[in-house]
Design a protein around this motif. Sequence first.
Motif, PDB file in Angstrom:
ATOM      1  N   THR A  84      -9.845  34.944 -50.396  1.00  0.00           N
ATOM      2  CA  THR A  84      -9.696  35.884 -51.500  1.00  0.00           C
ATOM      3  C   THR A  84      -8.667  35.380 -52.508  1.00  0.00           C
ATOM      4  O   THR A  84      -7.861  34.499 -52.216  1.00  0.00           O
ATOM      5  CB  THR A  84      -9.227  37.254 -50.972  1.00  0.00           C
ATOM      6  OG1 THR A  84      -8.001  37.077 -50.263  1.00  0.00           O
ATOM      7  CG2 THR A  84     -10.258  37.849 -50.025  1.00  0.00           C
ATOM      8  N   LYS A  85      -8.696  35.983 -53.693  1.00  0.00           N
ATOM      9  CA  LYS A  85      -7.739  35.610 -54.737  1.00  0.00           C
ATOM     10  C   LYS A  85      -6.316  35.890 -54.272  1.00  0.00           C
ATOM     11  O   LYS A  85      -5.397  35.106 -54.532  1.00  0.00           O
ATOM     12  CB  LYS A  85      -8.045  36.391 -56.020  1.00  0.00           C
ATOM     13  CG  LYS A  85      -7.204  35.976 -57.211  1.00  0.00           C
ATOM     14  CD  LYS A  85      -7.646  36.719 -58.469  1.00  0.00           C
ATOM     15  CE  LYS A  85      -6.842  36.279 -59.673  1.00  0.00           C
ATOM     16  NZ  LYS A  85      -7.259  36.985 -60.910  1.00  0.00           N
ATOM     17  N   HIS A 112     -19.403  32.472 -56.048  1.00  0.00           N
ATOM     18  CA  HIS A 112     -18.639  33.576 -56.632  1.00  0.00           C
ATOM     19  C   HIS A 112     -17.175  33.574 -56.211  1.00  0.00           C
ATOM     20  O   HIS A 112     -16.463  34.556 -56.454  1.00  0.00           O
ATOM     21  CB  HIS A 112     -19.269  34.914 -56.251  1.00  0.00           C
ATOM     22  CG  HIS A 112     -20.653  35.098 -56.792  1.00  0.00           C
ATOM     23  ND1 HIS A 112     -21.569  35.980 -56.224  1.00  0.00           N
ATOM     24  CD2 HIS A 112     -21.299  34.504 -57.834  1.00  0.00           C
ATOM     25  CE1 HIS A 112     -22.700  35.919 -56.904  1.00  0.00           C
ATOM     26  NE2 HIS A 112     -22.561  35.035 -57.884  1.00  0.00           N
ATOM     27  N   SER A 113     -16.704  32.517 -55.580  1.00  0.00           N
ATOM     28  CA  SER A 113     -15.312  32.462 -55.123  1.00  0.00           C
ATOM     29  C   SER A 113     -14.340  32.520 -56.294  1.00  0.00           C
ATOM     30  O   SER A 113     -14.504  31.810 -57.291  1.00  0.00           O
ATOM     31  CB  SER A 113     -15.062  31.173 -54.334  1.00  0.00           C
ATOM     32  OG  SER A 113     -15.741  31.181 -53.102  1.00  0.00           O
ATOM     33  N   GLU A 114     -13.310  33.353 -56.144  1.00  0.00           N
ATOM     34  CA  GLU A 114     -12.244  33.407 -57.148  1.00  0.00           C
ATOM     35  C   GLU A 114     -11.149  32.399 -56.822  1.00  0.00           C
ATOM     36  O   GLU A 114     -10.444  31.934 -57.708  1.00  0.00           O
ATOM     37  CB  GLU A 114     -11.650  34.810 -57.209  1.00  0.00           C
ATOM     38  CG  GLU A 114     -12.601  35.852 -57.803  1.00  0.00           C
ATOM     39  CD  GLU A 114     -11.884  37.149 -58.086  1.00  0.00           C
ATOM     40  OE1 GLU A 114     -11.054  37.173 -59.021  1.00  0.00           O
ATOM     41  OE2 GLU A 114     -12.122  38.130 -57.368  1.00  0.00           O
ATOM     42  N   GLY A 188     -18.640  36.341 -47.091  1.00  0.00           N
ATOM     43  CA  GLY A 188     -18.590  35.899 -48.478  1.00  0.00           C
ATOM     44  C   GLY A 188     -17.370  36.355 -49.259  1.00  0.00           C
ATOM     45  O   GLY A 188     -16.514  37.067 -48.740  1.00  0.00           O
ATOM     46  N   PRO A 189     -17.286  35.960 -50.523  1.00  0.00           N
ATOM     47  CA  PRO A 189     -16.151  36.324 -51.394  1.00  0.00           C
ATOM     48  C   PRO A 189     -16.268  37.764 -51.888  1.00  0.00           C
ATOM     49  O   PRO A 189     -17.232  38.475 -51.551  1.00  0.00           O
ATOM     50  CB  PRO A 189     -16.290  35.328 -52.546  1.00  0.00           C
ATOM     51  CG  PRO A 189     -17.764  35.075 -52.622  1.00  0.00           C
ATOM     52  CD  PRO A 189     -18.269  35.106 -51.204  1.00  0.00           C
ATOM     53  N   THR A 218     -13.520  41.294 -48.109  1.00  0.00           N
ATOM     54  CA  THR A 218     -13.756  40.035 -47.385  1.00  0.00           C
ATOM     55  C   THR A 218     -12.957  39.961 -46.098  1.00  0.00           C
ATOM     56  O   THR A 218     -13.510  39.697 -45.020  1.00  0.00           O
ATOM     57  CB  THR A 218     -13.404  38.835 -48.286  1.00  0.00           C
ATOM     58  OG1 THR A 218     -14.304  38.797 -49.390  1.00  0.00           O
ATOM     59  CG2 THR A 218     -13.505  37.524 -47.514  1.00  0.00           C
ATOM     60  N   GLU A 219     -11.652  40.196 -46.182  1.00  0.00           N
ATOM     61  CA  GLU A 219     -10.810  40.045 -44.996  1.00  0.00           C
ATOM     62  C   GLU A 219     -11.082  41.120 -43.958  1.00  0.00           C
ATOM     63  O   GLU A 219     -10.987  40.871 -42.742  1.00  0.00           O
ATOM     64  CB  GLU A 219      -9.318  40.030 -45.379  1.00  0.00           C
ATOM     65  CG  GLU A 219      -8.736  41.355 -45.833  1.00  0.00           C
ATOM     66  CD  GLU A 219      -9.039  41.720 -47.282  1.00  0.00           C
ATOM     67  OE1 GLU A 219      -8.485  42.722 -47.762  1.00  0.00           O
ATOM     68  OE2 GLU A 219      -9.822  41.005 -47.939  1.00  0.00           O
TER      69      GLU A 219
END
Length: 234
Positions: A84-85, A112-114, A188-189, A218-219
């Motif tokens: 995650t961001k 789509h990952s930040e 996924g993100p 996500t987490e």
Amino acid sequence: MEQTIFFTPDILSNTELPTEEAQHCIKVLRKKEGDKVFLTDGKGYFYDAEIIQANPKHCIVNILEAIKEPKGWDFNLQIAFAPTKNMDRVEWFAEKATEIGIDCLSPILCQHSERKEIKPQRIEKILVSAMKQSQKALLPELNDMQTFTHFIGQKFEGKKFIAHCYPHEKKLLKEVYNKGENALILIGPEGDFSEKEVEMALSNGFQPISLGESRLRTETAALAACHAIHVLNW
């Protein structure tokens, strides 16, 4: 009463505690020569040892006994997740998954990952701390970050799952996982996997799964999947 565990990954070839562990042992806990200490190599063993040189920079021990510690679960569990961001959330997942029990964490870079990269040193320290806190002798493996495309093409001996939020036909994890099976789960993100990534995963032998009705961060999803596998093995 829980014992303080010191992480000594190379204890069989080097009986000197790593500097950080030596400082904690001698300066913080005020251990002296002749005192007993409890060690782990993170590879499944605990060690009873005695301090023979009590120096905060060079603490040397003598191994008295090696103790093989059962892992606590008879399957291999790997979670592959898009970091995650906010790195605090990644670190929270790494800590809690280690406490519950996990063999391998694999950061993956998705469409789509930040977050495009991570610094593994901080996460590795958290894994060590969580391993010691939960009185385990197995340190989870932390893989380097890989692209989604590269990762899904790798071999895995066991069941492979992908959790996504698209309205495709999906079964609950408990309906497709059998007790004792090795499991690899893709998470996924924040923006989910792309539909193309889902299709790629399916073509590489991953089964689509649902982790329930709620839309999870996500987490949270990664930790829920980790815990669910353990519950299904009770």
